[in-house]
Enzyme design. Structure first.
Site, PDB file in Angstrom:
ATOM      1  CE  LYS A  81      59.381   5.970   9.942  1.00 12.84           C
ATOM      2  NZ  LYS A  81      60.148   4.977  10.686  1.00 12.84           N
TER       3      LYS A  81
ATOM      4  CE  LYS B 114      52.529  -1.629  13.025  1.00  9.10           C
ATOM      5  NZ  LYS B 114      53.041  -1.314  14.378  1.00  9.10           N
TER       6      LYS B 114
ATOM      7  CE  LYS C  67      51.105   6.972  15.306  1.00 11.38           C
ATOM      8  NZ  LYS C  67      52.289   6.231  15.569  1.00 11.38           N
TER       9      LYS C  67
HETATM   10  P1  TYM Z   1      58.607   3.641  16.040  1.00 10.55           P
HETATM   11  O1  TYM Z   1      59.731   3.216  15.174  1.00 10.55           O
HETATM   12  O2  TYM Z   1      57.226   3.526  15.541  1.00 10.55           O
HETATM   13  O3  TYM Z   1      58.821   5.125  16.489  1.00 10.55           O
HETATM   14  C1  TYM Z   1      60.050   5.545  17.050  1.00 10.55           C
HETATM   15  C2  TYM Z   1      59.818   6.598  18.110  1.00 10.55           C
HETATM   16  O4  TYM Z   1      59.158   7.736  17.551  1.00 10.55           O
HETATM   17  C3  TYM Z   1      58.011   8.033  18.331  1.00 10.55           C
HETATM   18  N1  TYM Z   1      56.958   8.572  17.453  1.00 10.55           N
HETATM   19  C4  TYM Z   1      56.242   9.647  17.771  1.00 10.55           C
HETATM   20  N2  TYM Z   1      56.253  10.446  18.854  1.00 10.55           N
HETATM   21  C5  TYM Z   1      55.392  11.478  18.866  1.00 10.55           C
HETATM   22  N3  TYM Z   1      54.536  11.750  17.848  1.00 10.55           N
HETATM   23  C6  TYM Z   1      54.490  10.978  16.738  1.00 10.55           C
HETATM   24  N4  TYM Z   1      53.672  11.271  15.756  1.00 10.55           N
HETATM   25  C7  TYM Z   1      55.361   9.858  16.673  1.00 10.55           C
HETATM   26  N5  TYM Z   1      55.581   8.893  15.749  1.00 10.55           N
HETATM   27  C8  TYM Z   1      56.563   8.113  16.252  1.00 10.55           C
HETATM   28  C9  TYM Z   1      57.588   6.718  18.954  1.00 10.55           C
HETATM   29  O5  TYM Z   1      56.813   6.923  20.100  1.00 10.55           O
HETATM   30  C10 TYM Z   1      58.934   6.105  19.262  1.00 10.55           C
HETATM   31  O6  TYM Z   1      59.448   6.579  20.482  1.00 10.55           O
HETATM   32  N6  TYM Z   1      58.205  -0.108  19.233  1.00 10.55           N
HETATM   33  C11 TYM Z   1      59.015   1.052  18.910  1.00 10.55           C
HETATM   34  C12 TYM Z   1      60.469   0.717  18.635  1.00 10.55           C
HETATM   35  C13 TYM Z   1      61.098  -0.042  19.742  1.00 10.55           C
HETATM   36  C14 TYM Z   1      61.466   0.458  21.015  1.00 10.55           C
HETATM   37  C15 TYM Z   1      62.012  -0.633  21.707  1.00 10.55           C
HETATM   38  C16 TYM Z   1      61.379   1.723  21.588  1.00 10.55           C
HETATM   39  C17 TYM Z   1      61.404  -1.361  19.707  1.00 10.55           C
HETATM   40  N7  TYM Z   1      61.978  -1.725  20.888  1.00 10.55           N
HETATM   41  C18 TYM Z   1      62.504  -0.482  23.005  1.00 10.55           C
HETATM   42  C19 TYM Z   1      61.863   1.868  22.899  1.00 10.55           C
HETATM   43  C20 TYM Z   1      62.425   0.775  23.592  1.00 10.55           C
HETATM   44  C21 TYM Z   1      58.421   1.676  17.651  1.00 10.55           C
HETATM   45  O7  TYM Z   1      57.794   1.042  16.864  1.00 10.55           O
HETATM   46  O8  TYM Z   1      58.740   2.934  17.459  1.00 10.55           O
END
Ligand code: TYM
Length: 356
Positions: free
Chosen positions: A224, A119, A221
């Site tokens: 967004k 980032k 992957k």
């Molecule tokens: P975020 O919002 O980027 O993504 C949410 C969830 O979607 C999964 N994901 C994917 N899995 C497989 N292939 C992909 N291309 C793909 N893109 C997104 C992510 O692995 C995630 O599970 N930091 C986290 C949010 C968060 C969180 C937490 C998660 C904040 N606190 C506590 C679990 C527990 C995040 O940015 O996810």
């Protein structure tokens, strides 16, 4: 505050940032697992709006996005009677714990986190993989897009998880480093205060490997910020168009030829939505050079639509009922706060923060 019955079930906690609509990566990496887990575990799922702030969303958009994700959770099948569903910022105990936990987190380890480097590179407009990114950040003192919230993102995520004393954290592959840090912070806290208060939360994939859903552009992957997504909310026409435009190659010329990355990505997607049997047919057609990518894409689009269209219908329905959405998260916040308050009280006590 309301506490729900735990029945000694394992505790599950996960969340998704409110940065836009959910795509197939979010669905297969996280949300579909949430839905499958809700009958067997003590599940708590939230919308990470504080984490979304690290990339400076427009305030009105952020607020709407929270409602979008909530509607998408419910439309995908999360039942508010079976799970605690809440918005992160509705549970202020998490923010206080984040402050306390930050006292045990090193700046160096945060700066080495892959997602932070990624980032920061994007924010500074640096493409290279150079490990000098730390120098670049320190040198660029006025760039508030590489903000302290972005750096301490893993601390906040650890607190989301540890405040619930979660056993399982269903996430996609890209979040595994954050989960590793969570375990590290937890055991550091335990060692420092000579306690065994926190456990070691792990990812959950029904015995399989963590999922990484690829994009349609032939590269890494689905994400967004990569602009290569199929969204749960996409209408039929948009979705078909996206799939038909997916990057492939010129096609196999000799039997047994290795599969290129863009085509492998389509197979991976197909495995998820169509099942292994269908994918195997196309893999066999690839191996004997009879494959027609157009046919494969049509099949893929058809099978994705079978998953997403019913969800899309429900999203549109639920999203328009703001009173219901509000009711769900108000109750969820009450329930989540009850657990969070207990943990925070213990953590304060352990650290010596007491009223005199
Ligand atoms: P975020 O919002 O980027 O993504 C949410 C969830 O979607 C999964 N994901 C994917 N899995 C497989 N292939 C992909 N291309 C793909 N893109 C997104 C992510 O692995 C995630 O599970 N930091 C986290 C949010 C968060 C969180 C937490 C998660 C904040 N606190 C506590 C679990 C527990 C995040 O940015 O996810």
């Amino acid at each position: 505050m309301e506490q729900t019955q735990n029945d000694n079930k394992k505790i599950v906690l996960s969340g998704i940032r409110s940065t836009g609509n959910l795509h197939l990566g979010n669905y297969y990496g996280a949300l579909s697992k949430f839905v499958r887990m809700q009958d067997d575990y003590d599940c708590r799922f939230f919308i990470a709006d504080l984490h979304a702030l690290t990339t400076h969303p427009d305030p009105r958009t952020l607020h709407e996005n929270v409602k979008d994700i909530l509607a998408e959770y419910l439309a995908a099948g999360l039942d508010p009677e079976k799970n605690i569903i809440y918005v992160q910022s509705d549970v202020p105990e998490i923010s206080e714990m984040y402050l306390l936990m930050n006292m045990h987190v090193g700046i160096g380890e945060l700066m080495r986190t892959a997602s932070f480097k990624d980032k920061a590179r994007k924010a500074l407009g640096i493409n290279s993989d150079s490990d000098d990114i730390e120098k670049d950040i320190i040198g660029n003192q006025t760039n508030q897009r590489v903000n302290a919230g972005l750096l301490t993102y893993p601390t906040l995520m650890a607190c989301d998880i540890l405040i619930h004393k979660a056993d399982f954290v269903p996430v996609g592959k890209d979040q595994e480093q954050h989960l590793e840090l969570t375990r590290r912070f937890a055991s550091r806290f335990n060692n420092f205060y000579k306690t065994d208060y926190f456990g070691k939360p792990v990812n959950f994939n029904f015995g399989g490997d963590a999922v990484k859903v690829p994009g349609l552009d032939g590269s890494g992957k689905m994400g967004k910020s990569e602009g290569n997504c199929i969204y749960l909310i996409d209408d039929e026409k948009t979705l078909r168009k996206k799939v038909m435009r997916a990057v492939t190659d010129e096609g196999p010329k000799t039997p047994g030829q290795p599969v290129s990355q863009p085509v492998e990505n389509l197979f991976t997607l197909m495995d998820l939505v169509s099942g292994k049997e269908t994918t195997d047919q196309y893999r066999a057609a690839y191996a004997d050079c009879s494959i027609r990518y157009g046919d494969m894409k049509k099949q893929l689009a058809e099978d994705i639509l079978k998953v997403t269209l019913p969800i899309r219908e429900r999203i549109l329905d639920i999203r328009s009922n703001e009173e219901y959405l509000s009711k769900v998260v108000r109750r969820g916040a009450e329930q989540a706060r009850a657990y969070a308050a207990d943990t925070l009280r213990d953590v304060r006590e352990i650290m010596g923060i007491r009223r005199i």
